[in-house]
Design a protein around this motif. Structure first.
Motif, PDB file in Angstrom:
ATOM      1  N   GLU A   3       0.843  -1.197   0.000  1.00 36.17           N
ATOM      2  CA  GLU A   3       0.000   0.000   0.000  1.00 36.17           C
ATOM      3  C   GLU A   3       0.880   1.250   0.000  1.00 36.17           C
ATOM      4  OE1 GLU A   3      -3.867   1.961   0.613  1.00 36.17           O
ATOM      5  OE2 GLU A   3      -3.264  -0.008  -0.088  1.00 36.17           O
ATOM      6  N   ILE A   4       0.547   2.188  -0.881  1.00 29.55           N
ATOM      7  CA  ILE A   4       1.325   3.441  -0.916  1.00 29.55           C
ATOM      8  C   ILE A   4       0.660   4.467  -0.005  1.00 29.55           C
ATOM      9  CG2 ILE A   4       2.098   5.340  -2.390  1.00 29.55           C
ATOM     10  CD1 ILE A   4       1.860   3.245  -4.744  1.00 29.55           C
ATOM     11  N   VAL A   5       1.428   4.985   0.910  1.00 28.77           N
ATOM     12  CA  VAL A   5       0.871   6.003   1.817  1.00 28.77           C
ATOM     13  C   VAL A   5       1.403   7.371   1.393  1.00 28.77           C
ATOM     14  CG1 VAL A   5       0.636   6.761   4.211  1.00 28.77           C
ATOM     15  CG2 VAL A   5       0.863   4.319   3.671  1.00 28.77           C
ATOM     16  N   PRO A   6       0.510   8.229   0.851  1.00 33.92           N
ATOM     17  CA  PRO A   6       0.992   9.538   0.396  1.00 33.92           C
ATOM     18  C   PRO A   6       1.428  10.427   1.555  1.00 33.92           C
ATOM     19  CG  PRO A   6      -1.398   9.372   0.176  1.00 33.92           C
ATOM     20  CD  PRO A   6      -0.928   8.037   0.634  1.00 33.92           C
ATOM     21  N   GLU A   7       2.457  11.206   1.306  1.00 31.46           N
ATOM     22  CA  GLU A   7       2.930  12.176   2.312  1.00 31.46           C
ATOM     23  C   GLU A   7       2.033  13.404   2.346  1.00 31.46           C
ATOM     24  OE1 GLU A   7       5.131  10.368   0.590  1.00 31.46           O
ATOM     25  OE2 GLU A   7       6.365   9.552   2.200  1.00 31.46           O
ATOM     26  N   LYS A   8       1.353  13.669   1.217  1.00 27.52           N
ATOM     27  CA  LYS A   8       0.517  14.869   1.150  1.00 27.52           C
ATOM     28  C   LYS A   8      -0.728  14.545   0.341  1.00 27.52           C
ATOM     29  CE  LYS A   8       0.892  19.786  -0.119  1.00 27.52           C
ATOM     30  NZ  LYS A   8       1.329  20.624   1.009  1.00 27.52           N
ATOM     31  N   ARG A   9      -1.845  15.145   0.765  1.00 24.21           N
ATOM     32  CA  ARG A   9      -3.100  14.950   0.030  1.00 24.21           C
ATOM     33  C   ARG A   9      -3.686  16.318  -0.296  1.00 24.21           C
ATOM     34  NH1 ARG A   9      -3.493  10.553   3.799  1.00 24.21           N
ATOM     35  NH2 ARG A   9      -4.061   8.616   2.703  1.00 24.21           N
ATOM     36  N   ILE A  10      -4.189  16.475  -1.542  1.00 24.17           N
ATOM     37  CA  ILE A  10      -4.939  17.701  -1.845  1.00 24.17           C
ATOM     38  C   ILE A  10      -6.285  17.325  -2.467  1.00 24.17           C
ATOM     39  CG2 ILE A  10      -2.961  19.264  -2.085  1.00 24.17           C
ATOM     40  CD1 ILE A  10      -3.251  19.001  -5.140  1.00 24.17           C
ATOM     41  N   ASN A  11      -7.271  18.137  -2.146  1.00 25.81           N
ATOM     42  CA  ASN A  11      -8.611  17.961  -2.706  1.00 25.81           C
ATOM     43  C   ASN A  11      -8.870  19.147  -3.627  1.00 25.81           C
ATOM     44  OD1 ASN A  11     -11.338  17.988  -3.248  1.00 25.81           O
ATOM     45  ND2 ASN A  11     -11.980  17.538  -1.134  1.00 25.81           N
ATOM     46  N   ILE A  12      -8.909  18.868  -4.935  1.00 27.19           N
ATOM     47  CA  ILE A  12      -9.124  19.975  -5.883  1.00 27.19           C
ATOM     48  C   ILE A  12     -10.454  19.787  -6.609  1.00 27.19           C
ATOM     49  CG2 ILE A  12      -6.707  20.648  -6.143  1.00 27.19           C
ATOM     50  CD1 ILE A  12      -6.607  18.970  -8.715  1.00 27.19           C
ATOM     51  N   LYS A  13     -11.401  19.151  -5.928  1.00 25.61           N
ATOM     52  CA  LYS A  13     -12.742  19.008  -6.514  1.00 25.61           C
ATOM     53  C   LYS A  13     -13.344  20.399  -6.729  1.00 25.61           C
ATOM     54  CE  LYS A  13     -15.546  15.851  -4.944  1.00 25.61           C
ATOM     55  NZ  LYS A  13     -16.263  14.800  -4.168  1.00 25.61           N
ATOM     56  N   GLY A  14     -13.992  20.570  -7.854  1.00 30.63           N
ATOM     57  CA  GLY A  14     -14.601  21.866  -8.160  1.00 30.63           C
ATOM     58  C   GLY A  14     -13.709  22.733  -9.029  1.00 30.63           C
ATOM     59  N   LEU A  15     -12.399  22.411  -9.078  1.00 30.69           N
ATOM     60  CA  LEU A  15     -11.496  23.207  -9.916  1.00 30.69           C
ATOM     61  C   LEU A  15     -11.450  22.648 -11.332  1.00 30.69           C
ATOM     62  CD1 LEU A  15      -8.323  23.947  -7.743  1.00 30.69           C
ATOM     63  CD2 LEU A  15     -10.260  25.446  -8.224  1.00 30.69           C
ATOM     64  N   GLY A  34      10.921  11.833  -3.879  1.00 24.08           N
ATOM     65  CA  GLY A  34      10.625  10.518  -3.306  1.00 24.08           C
ATOM     66  C   GLY A  34       9.276  10.475  -2.602  1.00 24.08           C
ATOM     67  N   GLN A  35       8.753  11.638  -2.224  1.00 26.24           N
ATOM     68  CA  GLN A  35       7.460  11.671  -1.538  1.00 26.24           C
ATOM     69  C   GLN A  35       6.318  11.545  -2.547  1.00 26.24           C
ATOM     70  OE1 GLN A  35       7.529  15.296   0.853  1.00 26.24           O
ATOM     71  NE2 GLN A  35       8.335  14.150   2.599  1.00 26.24           N
ATOM     72  N   VAL A  36       5.161  11.109  -2.030  1.00 32.43           N
ATOM     73  CA  VAL A  36       4.014  10.845  -2.895  1.00 32.43           C
ATOM     74  C   VAL A  36       2.862  11.803  -2.569  1.00 32.43           C
ATOM     75  CG1 VAL A  36       2.256   9.132  -3.529  1.00 32.43           C
ATOM     76  CG2 VAL A  36       4.638   8.427  -3.209  1.00 32.43           C
ATOM     77  N   LEU A  37       2.277  12.347  -3.633  1.00 37.01           N
ATOM     78  CA  LEU A  37       1.138  13.262  -3.514  1.00 37.01           C
ATOM     79  C   LEU A  37      -0.134  12.540  -3.957  1.00 37.01           C
ATOM     80  CD1 LEU A  37      -0.116  16.185  -3.253  1.00 37.01           C
ATOM     81  CD2 LEU A  37       0.480  16.479  -5.679  1.00 37.01           C
ATOM     82  N   GLU A  38      -1.180  12.665  -3.155  1.00 34.21           N
ATOM     83  CA  GLU A  38      -2.485  12.141  -3.558  1.00 34.21           C
ATOM     84  C   GLU A  38      -3.374  13.315  -3.946  1.00 34.21           C
ATOM     85  OE1 GLU A  38      -4.912   9.121  -1.132  1.00 34.21           O
ATOM     86  OE2 GLU A  38      -6.106  10.953  -1.010  1.00 34.21           O
ATOM     87  N   ILE A  39      -3.988  13.205  -5.121  1.00 30.88           N
ATOM     88  CA  ILE A  39      -4.854  14.280  -5.619  1.00 30.88           C
ATOM     89  C   ILE A  39      -6.261  13.730  -5.806  1.00 30.88           C
ATOM     90  CG2 ILE A  39      -5.221  15.965  -7.468  1.00 30.88           C
ATOM     91  CD1 ILE A  39      -2.206  15.482  -8.227  1.00 30.88           C
ATOM     92  N   LEU A  40      -7.228  14.374  -5.152  1.00 32.42           N
ATOM     93  CA  LEU A  40      -8.637  14.009  -5.324  1.00 32.42           C
ATOM     94  C   LEU A  40      -9.278  15.068  -6.210  1.00 32.42           C
ATOM     95  CD1 LEU A  40     -11.219  12.398  -4.529  1.00 32.42           C
ATOM     96  CD2 LEU A  40     -11.396  13.890  -2.527  1.00 32.42           C
ATOM     97  N   LEU A  41      -9.882  14.651  -7.330  1.00 34.54           N
ATOM     98  CA  LEU A  41     -10.453  15.638  -8.251  1.00 34.54           C
ATOM     99  C   LEU A  41     -11.721  15.105  -8.911  1.00 34.54           C
ATOM    100  CD1 LEU A  41      -9.655  14.726 -11.429  1.00 34.54           C
ATOM    101  CD2 LEU A  41      -7.390  15.220 -10.534  1.00 34.54           C
ATOM    102  N   ASP A  42     -12.494  16.029  -9.473  1.00 31.40           N
ATOM    103  CA  ASP A  42     -13.741  15.611 -10.122  1.00 31.40           C
ATOM    104  C   ASP A  42     -13.869  16.190 -11.538  1.00 31.40           C
ATOM    105  OD1 ASP A  42     -14.261  18.250  -9.612  1.00 31.40           O
ATOM    106  OD2 ASP A  42     -15.999  17.906  -8.327  1.00 31.40           O
TER     107      ASP A  42
END
Lengths: 81, 267
Positions: A3-15, A34-42
């Motif tokens: 399982e990849i655990v992101p170091e940072k998460r952003i929610n850009i839903k609506g953009l 080396g760090q992982v970013l998680e992006i939630l978008l719609d």
């Protein structure tokens, strides 16, 4: 697979583009290589364009996943400063 | 740097560029640029640097806006005729981007105050229209160690060069002394295509942004010449002159010189 655990998460839903990528890029810039970013978008277009742009900028796309009717999750690993 | 929503929108096309990004935009926002002249060149340089979000821009000029300026000096308008050019430009630039601090200096730059005026700025841009000022600005930048982006225009031809004191050539390595008064005609005497300063000023603003960002190749050790009639750009190598009077190994110019006498410096 591990399982990849992101170091940072952003929610850009609506953009919409180009602000989806602007936000994603600023988030990646603030992270360490080396760090992982998680992006939630719609915004469907961004689910295609952000991975492409991130690869153009030298970052690694680990995952592009549609998680429900409206939303996507992207995992991007920072490979390049 | 934390961008406001307005700034994210305003600078989005910069932030997206790999060579700029949020960090580069922050460098632009922290930069301080000093522009000599609010005329043909100073207007587009100031306009584009304001649009780019350069943090502080000082602009110095002693003249007032005249109808004959409006064919090329795009920061001014019929509404600002009679107003000091620097005030007219300040209003235009502030309307474009309120993020930018514009410092309007209505005076003629002189050997007595130039070093003090430029000391807090990162980069100097020469958009002056006369040789006394051109040499004064060059010598002051060499003495103060300030990067200088120099531009000049006449008729259908323009020139741009970037002077990084200690690294490349200076204006005197290129042309040792100002020409005698009257030899080179002024724009007033010879004319100038109105769009030409837009091209040359745009190139100067590009050089400034690349210096700020530390990206790409600047015109260090080179003179770019543009012939608008033939649509030709030529790059000429300009070696540093080891015996240059101001930037050479044994400089003879150690104090600033005012060449004003004998020159027509009217607009």
């Amino acid at each position: 697979m591990e399982e990849i655990v992101p170091e940072k998460r952003i929610n850009i839903k609506g953009l919409v583009c180009p602000y989806t990528f602007v936000k994603a890029k600023l988030a990646i810039e603030s992270m360490e290589v080396g760090q992982v970013l998680e992006i939630l978008l719609d915004y469907e277009e961004a689910a295609r364009s952000i991975p492409k742009s991130m690869e153009d900028h030298g970052q690694k796309v680990l995952k592009v996943e549609k998680i429900n009717d409206t939303d996507w999750i992207l995992l991007i690993r920072k490979d390049k400063e | 740097m934390d961008f406001t929503d307005d700034q994210l929108q305003r600078y989005s096309r910069h932030i997206i560029l790999p060579e700029v990004g949020g960090k580069g935009q922050a460098r632009i926002s922290n930069a301080k640029v000093f522009i000599v002249g609010a005329g043909g060149l100073g207007c587009p340089v100031g306009y584009y640097l304001t649009a780019a979000g350069v943090g502080t821009i000082a602009i110095i000029d002693n003249d007032t806006v005249e109808m004959s300026n409006l064919q090329r000096q795009i920061a001014h308008s019929v509404n600002t005729i009679g107003m000091p050019k620097v005030e007219s430009a300040k209003r235009t630039f502030e309307a474009l981007n309120p993020d930018v601090k514009i410092i309007a200096l209505q005076k003629r730059i002189s050997k007595d105050d130039i070093l003090d005026l430029i000391k807090d700025y990162d980069i100097v841009v020469d958009g002056s229209d006369n040789f006394p000022t051109r040499y004064l600005v060059n010598d002051a930048c060499v003495i103060a160690g300030k990067p200088l982006v120099s531009g000049a225009i006449l008729r259908f031809e323009g020139q741009v060069t970037t002077i990084i004191p200690g690294e490349g050539h200076c204006y005197r390595c290129l042309f040792e002394e100002p020409p005698p008064p009257g030899l080179v005609p002024s724009c007033q005497e010879a004319g100038v295509l109105g769009v030409l300063p837009g091209v040359i000023g745009g190139l100067q603003a590009t050089e400034v942004l690349k210096i700020i960002l530390g990206k790409g190749d600047i015109l260090r050790g080179e003179l770019l010449v543009y012939d608008a009639l033939k649509t030709i750009f030529r790059k000429v190598k300009v070696p540093k002159n080891p015996s240059c009077a101001v930037c050479g190994e044994n400089p003879t110019i150690t104090e600033l010189i005012d060449y004003n006498e004998g020159y027509c410096t009217m607009q």
